[in-house]
Design a protein around this motif. Sequence first.
Motif, PDB file in Angstrom:
ATOM      1  N   ALA A 130      40.487  25.447  45.291  1.00  0.00           N
ATOM      2  CA  ALA A 130      40.452  26.192  46.554  1.00  0.00           C
ATOM      3  C   ALA A 130      41.772  26.072  47.307  1.00  0.00           C
ATOM      4  O   ALA A 130      42.283  24.977  47.533  1.00  0.00           O
ATOM      5  N   HIS A 174      42.108  34.920  42.544  1.00  0.00           N
ATOM      6  CA  HIS A 174      40.673  34.605  42.457  1.00  0.00           C
ATOM      7  C   HIS A 174      40.222  34.280  41.031  1.00  0.00           C
ATOM      8  O   HIS A 174      39.080  33.860  40.822  1.00  0.00           O
ATOM      9  N   GLU A 175      41.090  34.488  40.054  1.00  0.00           N
ATOM     10  CA  GLU A 175      40.726  34.220  38.664  1.00  0.00           C
ATOM     11  C   GLU A 175      41.028  32.765  38.295  1.00  0.00           C
ATOM     12  O   GLU A 175      41.786  32.087  38.962  1.00  0.00           O
ATOM     13  N   TYR A 177      37.173  25.283  31.760  1.00  0.00           N
ATOM     14  CA  TYR A 177      37.006  26.711  31.475  1.00  0.00           C
ATOM     15  C   TYR A 177      37.865  27.124  30.296  1.00  0.00           C
ATOM     16  O   TYR A 177      38.892  26.513  29.995  1.00  0.00           O
ATOM     17  N   GLU A 230      42.263  29.493  37.739  1.00  0.00           N
ATOM     18  CA  GLU A 230      42.598  28.357  38.598  1.00  0.00           C
ATOM     19  C   GLU A 230      42.085  28.566  40.023  1.00  0.00           C
ATOM     20  O   GLU A 230      41.676  27.619  40.685  1.00  0.00           O
ATOM     21  N   GLY A 231      42.109  29.807  40.467  1.00  0.00           N
ATOM     22  CA  GLY A 231      41.656  30.103  41.817  1.00  0.00           C
ATOM     23  C   GLY A 231      40.191  29.798  42.040  1.00  0.00           C
ATOM     24  O   GLY A 231      39.766  29.500  43.164  1.00  0.00           O
ATOM     25  N   LYS A 232      39.396  29.850  40.975  1.00  0.00           N
ATOM     26  CA  LYS A 232      37.960  29.561  41.082  1.00  0.00           C
ATOM     27  C   LYS A 232      37.699  28.063  41.198  1.00  0.00           C
ATOM     28  O   LYS A 232      36.651  27.654  41.705  1.00  0.00           O
ATOM     29  N   PHE A 233      38.625  27.263  40.710  1.00  0.00           N
ATOM     30  CA  PHE A 233      38.392  25.821  40.656  1.00  0.00           C
ATOM     31  C   PHE A 233      39.268  25.020  41.615  1.00  0.00           C
ATOM     32  O   PHE A 233      39.029  23.836  41.821  1.00  0.00           O
ATOM     33  N   THR A 246      39.085  31.090  29.051  1.00  0.00           N
ATOM     34  CA  THR A 246      38.994  32.507  29.384  1.00  0.00           C
ATOM     35  C   THR A 246      40.005  33.304  28.573  1.00  0.00           C
ATOM     36  O   THR A 246      41.144  32.867  28.388  1.00  0.00           O
ATOM     37  N   LYS A 298      42.080  39.637  34.542  1.00  0.00           N
ATOM     38  CA  LYS A 298      40.631  39.828  34.485  1.00  0.00           C
ATOM     39  C   LYS A 298      40.124  39.470  33.083  1.00  0.00           C
ATOM     40  O   LYS A 298      40.758  39.806  32.084  1.00  0.00           O
TER      41      LYS A 298
END
Length: 282
Positions: free
Chosen positions: A124, A116-117, A241, A119-122, A243, A251
Amino acid sequence: MQVFNKSKDLQKQINALKTKNYTIGFVPTMGALHQGHLSLVQSALQENDFVLVSIFVNPTQFDNPEDLNKYPRTLERDVNLLKTVSNQLLVYAPTVDDIYENTVTSKHFDFNGLEHEMEGKFRAGHFDGVGTVVKKLLEIVKPDKAFFGEKDFQQLQIIKTLVKKNNIPVTIIGCDIYREPNGLAMSSRNERLSESARNEASFIYKTLQQAKIYFGTKSANEVVKWVEKQFSNNKTLELEYFTIADETNLKPVKRKSKSKTYRAFIAVYTENIRLIDNIALN
């Protein structure tokens, strides 16, 4: 060099090698090979008796159909490039049907939140596609060790989780990012860049290097804001992004701890081509 298109033929060869107690190293790729891939193959050769390279453009990990269609397919060139490393390699270049049979779909995986972090946010469904094909390939090849580049560090952590959760008997080895002379992380996508964009993209790694220096004295939030400002002033690179995250759980960092290891992750667009990179911070 032997090239296999069917898993049953490949498995017959692998079983023959394993009966002689030879070790098998595995380097999964999507083809369009470059020196970064070859460095993985060389690492695998140093640690195993035989090395298998898979060349398969996996449809289930592309969230953008246009990206899938444009992905280069250069099998003959790839095989010739591998021959420059060693003639003792095995190559598995399956069809989509050989991997997926009649159902080209992803399974759903729980990677403890890693998916969900970033790459997972952008992208699907991307890591479900990765998990599906890597699990299938590992089950077909049954290697002793499998080698992955740290350019896709999030993917590397996810694959380690996949192996652990599914009790797959393989050791996953992460290998250093292989860079072009200007610092750009080597990728098959780089071939689609114009010469000027390729040169300009060196800005990504230069910024990561400076961010690493700043991270020694500044907070994670201050470094993130500084990087975002650098890209807001750049006319050719669009930041998707940036991060700073804990290497273990990916996280985002809120407050630094001396007992943890951190890494900076970045995704950037230029000429509608998406480039990713990362750097260890401590």
